[in-house]
Structure formats: structure tokens, C-alpha cells
Scaffold this motif. Structure first.
Motif, PDB file in Angstrom:
ATOM      1  N   LEU A   1       3.496   5.959  -5.449  1.00 32.47           N
ATOM      2  CA  LEU A   1       3.472   5.984  -6.912  1.00 32.47           C
ATOM      3  C   LEU A   1       2.316   6.825  -7.425  1.00 32.47           C
ATOM      4  O   LEU A   1       2.467   7.596  -8.389  1.00 32.47           O
ATOM      5  CB  LEU A   1       3.367   4.548  -7.435  1.00 32.47           C
ATOM      6  N   LYS A   2       1.168   6.710  -6.790  1.00 33.37           N
ATOM      7  CA  LYS A   2       0.017   7.523  -7.188  1.00 33.37           C
ATOM      8  C   LYS A   2       0.289   9.005  -6.968  1.00 33.37           C
ATOM      9  O   LYS A   2      -0.066   9.851  -7.802  1.00 33.37           O
ATOM     10  CB  LYS A   2      -1.214   7.086  -6.392  1.00 33.37           C
TER      11      LYS A   2
ATOM     12  N   LEU B   1       0.324  11.781  -9.947  1.00 32.12           N
ATOM     13  CA  LEU B   1      -0.538  12.950  -9.916  1.00 32.12           C
ATOM     14  C   LEU B   1       0.266  14.245  -9.944  1.00 32.12           C
ATOM     15  O   LEU B   1      -0.181  15.264 -10.470  1.00 32.12           O
ATOM     16  CB  LEU B   1      -1.429  12.912  -8.666  1.00 32.12           C
ATOM     17  N   GLY B   2       1.478  14.202  -9.368  1.00 28.97           N
ATOM     18  CA  GLY B   2       2.322  15.393  -9.363  1.00 28.97           C
ATOM     19  C   GLY B   2       2.844  15.738 -10.752  1.00 28.97           C
ATOM     20  O   GLY B   2       3.222  16.894 -11.014  1.00 28.97           O
ATOM     21  N   LEU B   3       2.889  14.736 -11.645  1.00 28.69           N
ATOM     22  CA  LEU B   3       3.368  14.992 -13.002  1.00 28.69           C
ATOM     23  C   LEU B   3       2.285  15.603 -13.894  1.00 28.69           C
ATOM     24  O   LEU B   3       2.586  16.157 -14.951  1.00 28.69           O
ATOM     25  CB  LEU B   3       3.873  13.697 -13.621  1.00 28.69           C
ATOM     26  N   LEU B   4       1.024  15.483 -13.472  1.00 23.64           N
ATOM     27  CA  LEU B   4      -0.060  16.018 -14.277  1.00 23.64           C
ATOM     28  C   LEU B   4      -0.108  17.545 -14.156  1.00 23.64           C
ATOM     29  O   LEU B   4       0.165  18.114 -13.085  1.00 23.64           O
ATOM     30  CB  LEU B   4      -1.407  15.424 -13.807  1.00 23.64           C
ATOM     31  N   PRO B   5      -0.460  18.239 -15.236  1.00 23.82           N
ATOM     32  CA  PRO B   5      -0.558  19.693 -15.170  1.00 23.82           C
ATOM     33  C   PRO B   5      -1.715  20.118 -14.272  1.00 23.82           C
ATOM     34  O   PRO B   5      -2.793  19.521 -14.300  1.00 23.82           O
ATOM     35  CB  PRO B   5      -0.769  20.111 -16.623  1.00 23.82           C
ATOM     36  N   SER B   6      -1.493  21.142 -13.490  1.00 24.57           N
ATOM     37  CA  SER B   6      -2.535  21.602 -12.578  1.00 24.57           C
ATOM     38  C   SER B   6      -3.554  22.478 -13.283  1.00 24.57           C
ATOM     39  O   SER B   6      -3.264  23.068 -14.314  1.00 24.57           O
ATOM     40  CB  SER B   6      -1.893  22.383 -11.424  1.00 24.57           C
TER      41      SER B   6
ATOM     42  N   LYS C   1       0.821  -1.215   0.000  1.00 24.23           N
ATOM     43  CA  LYS C   1       0.000   0.000   0.000  1.00 24.23           C
ATOM     44  C   LYS C   1       0.853   1.262   0.000  1.00 24.23           C
ATOM     45  O   LYS C   1       0.506   2.256  -0.639  1.00 24.23           O
ATOM     46  CB  LYS C   1      -0.933  -0.007   1.217  1.00 24.23           C
ATOM     47  N   ASP C   2       1.961   1.254   0.733  1.00 25.49           N
ATOM     48  CA  ASP C   2       2.818   2.441   0.792  1.00 25.49           C
ATOM     49  C   ASP C   2       3.414   2.760  -0.577  1.00 25.49           C
ATOM     50  O   ASP C   2       3.477   3.925  -0.986  1.00 25.49           O
ATOM     51  CB  ASP C   2       3.938   2.238   1.807  1.00 25.49           C
TER      52      ASP C   2
END
Length: 372
Positions: A362-363, A367-372, A356-357
Motif C-alpha cells: 500500500l505504501k 508513493l507511486g501516485l505522487l508526482p516525481s 506487513k506485506d
């Protein structure tokens, strides 16, 4: 008498080789008689007569101390037919790419996420590095052999490849044992976990693992290549593994096998015993837990490690605890593919899918790589 026979020409010989046939007259009867000394000379000088050095690889090594050592080996590869080679090349190229991406990605993820800065994930990152080196030591050669019917490798190149494979294989055994101790400390001694596995001790354990792996590699590889190799030089495998190379030795390999296989068995036996004892204490501790949630959480942290242990130790035990004279080469090829190519790819997948960690980290990174 033999001196006179060696010096005298051979009447009635039509092959042009002295001593090929000799007639001896006794009581009016003429019977052919072969000179054993000259026959031995004729066999040993066959390459000089024919003028072809390639015949050396086909001659038996009668005197290993005086024979001409080979300069390299020829790997027959995994598949001999041209049809399956193209499919296998694409498959193994995909597996090798996934192995490097998964393992190096795991190392990068553990280093980038502070929540994964624990001894368990530190050892997991070391295992990922070992798996990457393990796969890189043989998979490029496997891919090259699939592009051609055979692949030549120099004598020094074969020594280096065997040394690297042995080093990474031993390191994986020891790292899995260290990871079992980590799980023992986390579950059976949770209040002392920080002191039992301090950052300094973790680094020392990894350093000791690599030191022991280098020593084991030097011992096993050194014993293999302490034997003379005069021909044939064709290895029925896709990399320079210990059993198929030993089969090409010109001298009796019993003494070398008496060192190599017991040493490999000792490494496997010690690490497996240590791992089983650790998990014995872990299971006892889990059974004493009153909370089902605590039991489930403890088992989930051990499940991935247990899966890796069963996969790796099972195949390694099959490969390196039996003498080369009792092993089937084709069967060993299949087993070798499993533990040198498949398992390094599965390790990061097992931990990422069951932990789970790791999935949360990884999630978060995705998500941090996606444009805000």
C-alpha cells in the motif's frame, strides 16, 4: 337443525349480519344462542362486509391452504423514532462507503502487486469480494429504511435478498475455513506449500465454496418460503432475515425449523471444527520452533485471521443456531448490524493494519501516485 338455522332469518338481530344472535325457547325461558357455524362465516367474510382489503393482514390464518397470499412485506427498519434515523443514516452511509472502498481497494491492490500473488492473498481477495456483496445485499435497504418510517419490499424481492444474504454468509464461513487450511499448509508444511495449494487447487477451492454456498442458500431460503404467508406482513427487522420472516408464517413452522437451524448449525460446526483443528496443529508447530523470531512471524500471519474468525463465527453462531421462537428481535437487530455491516468494514482494516506485506504494498502504491 343447523341447515334450518342457516336458512332462517335472525329475529331480534340488530347488527344486520345473519346468525349474529338467536333465541331459543325452552320451557318458557328465552336464552340467546350463537350459531358457531355462522359465527365462523361472519369472521371469514369480514373483509367483504367492510370492503377493506387491508384487514386481511390482521386476520388469523385459520386455513393456510385457502388463504390469500400476501404480495409483499413491510420492513420496520432499525430505528422507529425520527430523531436517531438521521444520525444513523449518516453513520451507516459512511460505514458502507468505507466497506466498499476498503474491500475493493484490497482486491485492486492484491491484483496489482506481484509480491501479493500468493494463495493467502488470493483467498483474502475472495473474502473481500464476499464482504462487498454481503454488505451490498442489505445496507442499501437499511439506508432506505432510515429515510422513511418503514420500507416495503415485494415477495420476490424478499426471497432474493434472503438468498443473497444466506449465500454470502455461507461463503464467508467456508472461505475462512479455507484460509485456515492455507495457514496450516504454510506453517506446518512449508516445503510442500506450493504443491498443497497450487493455483489450480486454489481456484477449485473457491469454485467449490461458491457451489456449496448456492446449494445452502437454496436449501435454507427454499424451506423458509415453502410455508404460506397470508398476513400479517410486517417484518420487525431491516432486511429479510430468516428468524423474523419465519415468525410470520401462517402454518406451523416446526418442520421448516427442523431443517433450517440444524443445517445452519452443521455449516458452522463443520467450518469451526476444521478451523480449530487446523490452528491446533499450527500452535503445536509454533511451540516446537526454537527461534523466537520464527514464532513471532508465524503468529503474526495468523493473528489477523484469528481476529476475523472470532468476530464472524461468534455473531453467526448466536444468530442462526437458535430457533426463532427463542430469539429476541431487538437483540437480533443489533447482532445483525454487527456481522452484516461492521465486520465487512473491519476485515480489510484488520489485514491492512496487521500485515506487513499489505502495508508495504500500500505504501508503494501511494508513493507511486505522487508526482516525481
Amino acid at each position: 337443525m343447523w341447515e334450518a338455522a342457516l336458512a332462517a332469518p335472525s329475529p331480534g338481530a340488530h347488527s344486520g349480519i345473519p346468525g349474529e344472535a338467536r333465541t331459543v325457547t325452552r320451557g318458557g325461558h328465552r336464552s340467546p344462542r350463537r350459531n358457531p357455524a355462522q359465527h365462523e362465516l361472519r369472521v371469514l367474510r369480514l373483509p367483504e362486509i367492510s370492503g377493506s382489503s387491508s384487514l386481511i393482514a390482521q386476520l388469523p390464518c385459520a386455513a393456510a391452504e385457502n388463504c390469500t397470499r400476501i404480495g409483499g412485506f413491510v420492513l420496520r427498519g432499525l430505528a422507529e423514532q425520527a430523531g436517531p434515523r438521521g444520525v444513523l443514516f449518516a453513520l451507516f452511509l459512511l460505514i458502507y462507503s468505507a466497506t466498499l472502498l476498503g474491500n475493493l481497494g484490497m482486491v485492486s491492490l492484491i491484483r496489482a502487486e506481484p509480491q501479493l500473488h500468493t494463495p493467502m492473498y488470493f483467498f483474502l481477495s475472495v473474502l473481500a469480494i464476499v464482504d462487498s456483496g454481503f454488505s451490498t445485499a442489505n445496507t442499501p435497504g437499511l439506508l432506505g429504511g432510515l429515510l422513511a418510517s418503514s420500507q416495503s419490499v415485494s415477495f420476490a424481492g424478499c426471497v432474493i435478498q434472503m438468498g443473497l444474504m444466506t449465500l454470502h454468509g455461507t461463503a464467508e464461513c467456508l472461505i475462512l475455513a479455507v484460509m485456515a487450511y492455507d495457514r496450516f499448509a504454510a506453517i506446518c508444511r512449508p516445503l510442500l506449500y506450493g504443491s498443497l495449494l497450487s493455483p489450480r487447487l486454489c481456484v477449485q477451492l473457491v469454485a467449490a465454496t461458491y457451489a456449496a454456498s448456492v446449494a445452502s442458500s437454496a436449501l435454507l431460503t427454499g424451506n423458509v418460503f415453502s410455508l404460506p404467508y397470508c398476513g400479517p406482513n410486517i417484518i420487525n427487522h431491516y432486511f429479510c432475515d430468516i428468524p423474523p420472516v419465519l415468525q410470520l408464517a401462517c402454518r406451523d413452522r416446526a418442520r421448516a425449523e427442523a431443517v433450517i437451524f440444524p443445517s445452519a448449525a452443521l455449516i458452522l460446526l463443520c467450518t469451526i471444527t476444521f478451523t480449530l483443528v487446523s490452528y491446533g496443529f499450527i500452535l503445536v508447530t509454533i511451540c516446537r520452533m526454537r527461534s523466537l523470531d520464527a514464532q513471532s512471524k508465524a503468529l503474526s500471519t495468523c493473528g489477523s485471521h484469528l481476529a476475523l474468525i472470532c468476530l464472524f463465527y461468534g455473531t453467526a453462531t448466536f444468530m442462526y443456531t437458535q430457533p426463532s421462537s427463542r430469539s429476541s428481535t431487538e437483540q437480533n437487530k443489533v447482532v445483525s448490524v454487527f456481522y452484516t455491516v461492521i465486520i465487512p468494514m473491519l476485515n480489510p482494516l484488520i489485514y491492512s493494519l496487521r500485515n506487513k506485506d499489505v502495508k508495504a504494498a500500500l505504501k508503494k502504491r501511494c508513493l507511486g501516485l505522487l508526482p516525481s
